[in-house]
Design an enzyme around this catalytic site. Structure first.
Site, PDB file in Angstrom:
ATOM      1  N   ALA A  70       0.797  -1.227   0.000  1.00 26.52           N
ATOM      2  CA  ALA A  70       0.000   0.000   0.000  1.00 26.52           C
ATOM      3  C   ALA A  70       0.832   1.282   0.000  1.00 26.52           C
ATOM      4  CB  ALA A  70      -0.934  -0.002   1.208  1.00 26.52           C
ATOM      5  N   ASP A  71       2.170   1.157  -0.039  1.00 26.96           N
ATOM      6  CA  ASP A  71       3.014   2.350   0.044  1.00 26.96           C
ATOM      7  C   ASP A  71       4.254   2.209  -0.840  1.00 26.96           C
ATOM      8  OD1 ASP A  71       3.780   4.855   0.958  1.00 26.96           O
ATOM      9  OD2 ASP A  71       4.733   4.069   2.768  1.00 26.96           O
ATOM     10  N   PRO A  72       4.084   1.981  -2.154  1.00 24.71           N
ATOM     11  CA  PRO A  72       5.243   1.714  -3.014  1.00 24.71           C
ATOM     12  C   PRO A  72       5.944   2.971  -3.540  1.00 24.71           C
ATOM     13  CG  PRO A  72       3.268   1.473  -4.293  1.00 24.71           C
ATOM     14  CD  PRO A  72       2.832   1.805  -2.879  1.00 24.71           C
TER      15      PRO A  72
END
Length: 97
Positions: A70-72
């Protein structure tokens, strides 16, 4: 991730060697923004290829696996010494059934 050791409060992952993509791009540019060499230009093209790999990985994670990072952002992506893409920090993830 080591799920056997991970809890709601502790995330346990392995160490991955590599260069953060945002750092890799900056290291090859002169102060005026130009590439410092032809090799630097080729390495930047390789980083762009890894960005494309990241997009495909994200889509496959979401659409085929039902789980995704969810945080690339660039700080959570590494270029490994052998040229592969590594995702870091799965503290932000989600999934669907």
């Amino acid at each position: 991730m080591y799920f056997d050791y991970t809890t709601a409060r502790i995330l346990v992952m392995e160490w991955v060697e590599g260069t953060r993509l945002r750092s890799a791009s900056r290291q090859r540019r002169a102060p005026d923004g130009s590439f410092v060499s032809d090799a630097a230009r080729e390495e930047a093209a390789e980083d762009l290829r890894l960005v494309e790999v990241g997009v495909r990985c994200s889509l496959e994670q979401m659409l085929e696996q039902g789980f995704y990072h969810a945080d690339p952002h660039p700080g959570n992506l590494l270029k490994t010494p052998d040229g592969r893409l590594a995702y870091l920090d799965f503290g932000g993830h989600d999934g669907h059934d």
